[in-house]
Design a protein around this motif. Structure first.
Motif, short mmCIF file in Angstrom:
data_model
loop_
_atom_site.label_atom_id
_atom_site.label_comp_id
_atom_site.label_asym_id
_atom_site.label_seq_id
_atom_site.Cartn_x
_atom_site.Cartn_y
_atom_site.Cartn_z
N ILE A 44 43.76 30.72 33.13
CA ILE A 44 42.81 31.80 33.35
C ILE A 44 43.27 32.35 34.80
N TYR A 45 43.50 33.66 35.46
CA TYR A 45 43.87 34.03 36.42
C TYR A 45 42.63 34.63 37.21
N GLU A 46 42.94 34.49 38.45
CA GLU A 46 41.82 35.41 39.49
C GLU A 46 42.62 36.03 40.52
N ALA A 47 42.31 37.25 41.08
CA ALA A 47 42.96 37.77 42.19
C ALA A 47 41.88 37.78 43.43
N ILE A 48 42.43 37.29 44.56
CA ILE A 48 41.61 37.34 45.74
C ILE A 48 42.46 38.25 46.71
N ILE A 49 41.47 39.22 47.51
CA ILE A 49 42.26 40.11 48.36
C ILE A 49 42.59 39.57 49.70
N SER A 56 36.15 43.62 55.72
CA SER A 56 35.29 42.91 55.07
C SER A 56 35.50 42.41 53.68
N LEU A 57 36.43 43.05 53.03
CA LEU A 57 36.98 42.82 51.70
C LEU A 57 37.71 41.51 51.52
N ILE A 58 38.39 41.17 52.58
CA ILE A 58 39.06 40.00 52.67
C ILE A 58 38.64 38.58 52.53
N GLY A 59 39.33 38.13 51.28
CA GLY A 59 38.87 36.80 50.85
C GLY A 59 37.90 36.96 49.56
N LYS A 60 37.73 38.23 49.34
CA LYS A 60 36.80 38.26 48.33
C LYS A 60 37.65 38.21 46.86
N LYS A 61 36.98 37.94 45.85
CA LYS A 61 37.65 38.17 44.52
C LYS A 61 37.39 39.50 43.86
N GLN A 62 38.69 39.85 43.37
CA GLN A 62 38.88 41.46 43.00
C GLN A 62 38.95 41.35 41.64
N VAL A 79 34.55 45.90 41.79
CA VAL A 79 34.24 46.68 42.48
C VAL A 79 33.20 46.40 43.85
N ILE A 80 33.80 45.80 44.66
CA ILE A 80 32.77 45.00 45.33
C ILE A 80 31.91 46.06 46.41
N LYS A 81 32.38 47.37 46.63
CA LYS A 81 31.74 48.06 47.69
C LYS A 81 30.40 48.92 46.65
N LYS A 82 30.61 48.88 45.34
CA LYS A 82 29.36 49.74 44.70
C LYS A 82 28.83 48.67 43.76
N ASN A 83 29.15 47.26 43.95
CA ASN A 83 28.43 46.08 43.29
C ASN A 83 28.66 46.41 41.81
N LYS A 84 29.78 46.62 41.31
CA LYS A 84 29.92 46.77 39.94
C LYS A 84 31.16 46.12 39.31
N GLU A 85 31.07 46.04 38.11
CA GLU A 85 32.17 45.13 37.22
C GLU A 85 32.51 46.17 36.38
N MET A 86 33.82 46.15 35.86
CA MET A 86 34.51 46.69 34.85
C MET A 86 35.49 45.89 34.26
N ASP A 87 35.84 46.26 32.79
CA ASP A 87 36.79 45.60 32.21
C ASP A 87 38.13 45.80 32.48
N GLY A 102 41.51 49.57 35.15
CA GLY A 102 40.04 49.28 35.36
C GLY A 102 39.51 50.37 34.21
N SER A 103 38.51 49.88 33.54
CA SER A 103 37.85 50.64 32.35
C SER A 103 36.37 50.52 32.49
N TYR A 104 35.43 51.70 32.57
CA TYR A 104 34.11 51.73 32.44
C TYR A 104 33.48 52.79 31.44
N GLY A 105 33.42 52.24 30.31
CA GLY A 105 33.08 53.17 29.34
C GLY A 105 34.40 53.77 28.82
#
Length: 118
Positions: A44-49, A56-62, A79-87, A102-105
């Motif tokens: 399982i992969y994850e990507a960190i900025i 302020s985004l550096i070190g957060k999980k994208q 989508v960190i600044k909007k506090n949202k998640e998408m596929d 990235g897909s949202y609906g």
């Protein structure tokens, strides 16, 4: 002799496939404003900025939870600044290029990323 040549060719081909399917490492977007580092744990992969216009985004999980599904990887894009998640779908185009979608609906956006040279 032909057997050894065939074996050598097969081993080279398998090595290329292994490299092409590995997201691990640093990737930079086309406009060079963001760098992500993909790491893998148990498939399982994850990507960190690592780099962003907004420090302020550096070190957060994208991206999190990327699992191989067919020829792509599927997970969650944050989508960190909007506090949202998408596929999220990540498709490996070649050893040095991936496409992150990235897909949202019904709305989606894709961007190409390039492996950052060390």
């Amino acid at each position: 002799m032909i057997f050894l040549l065939s074996l050598f060719t097969l081993l080279q081909f398998n090595t290329v496939i292994a490299i092409d399917n590995d997201l691990s490492g640093k990737w930079i977007n086309e406009d060079k404003t963001r760098v992500l580092e993909f790491t893998q744990n148990s498939g399982i992969y994850e990507a960190i900025i690592l780099k962003a216009e907004d420090n302020s985004l550096i070190g957060k999980k994208q991206i999190t939870g990327l699992k191989k599904v067919g020829t792509s990887y599927k997970g969650t894009l944050h989508v960190i600044k909007k506090n949202k998640e998408m596929d999220c779908t990540v498709t490996i185009k070649n050893t040095n290029t991936i496409e992150i979608k990235g897909s949202y609906g019904p709305v989606s956006k894709s961007q190409k990323w390039h492996r950052q040279k060390q």
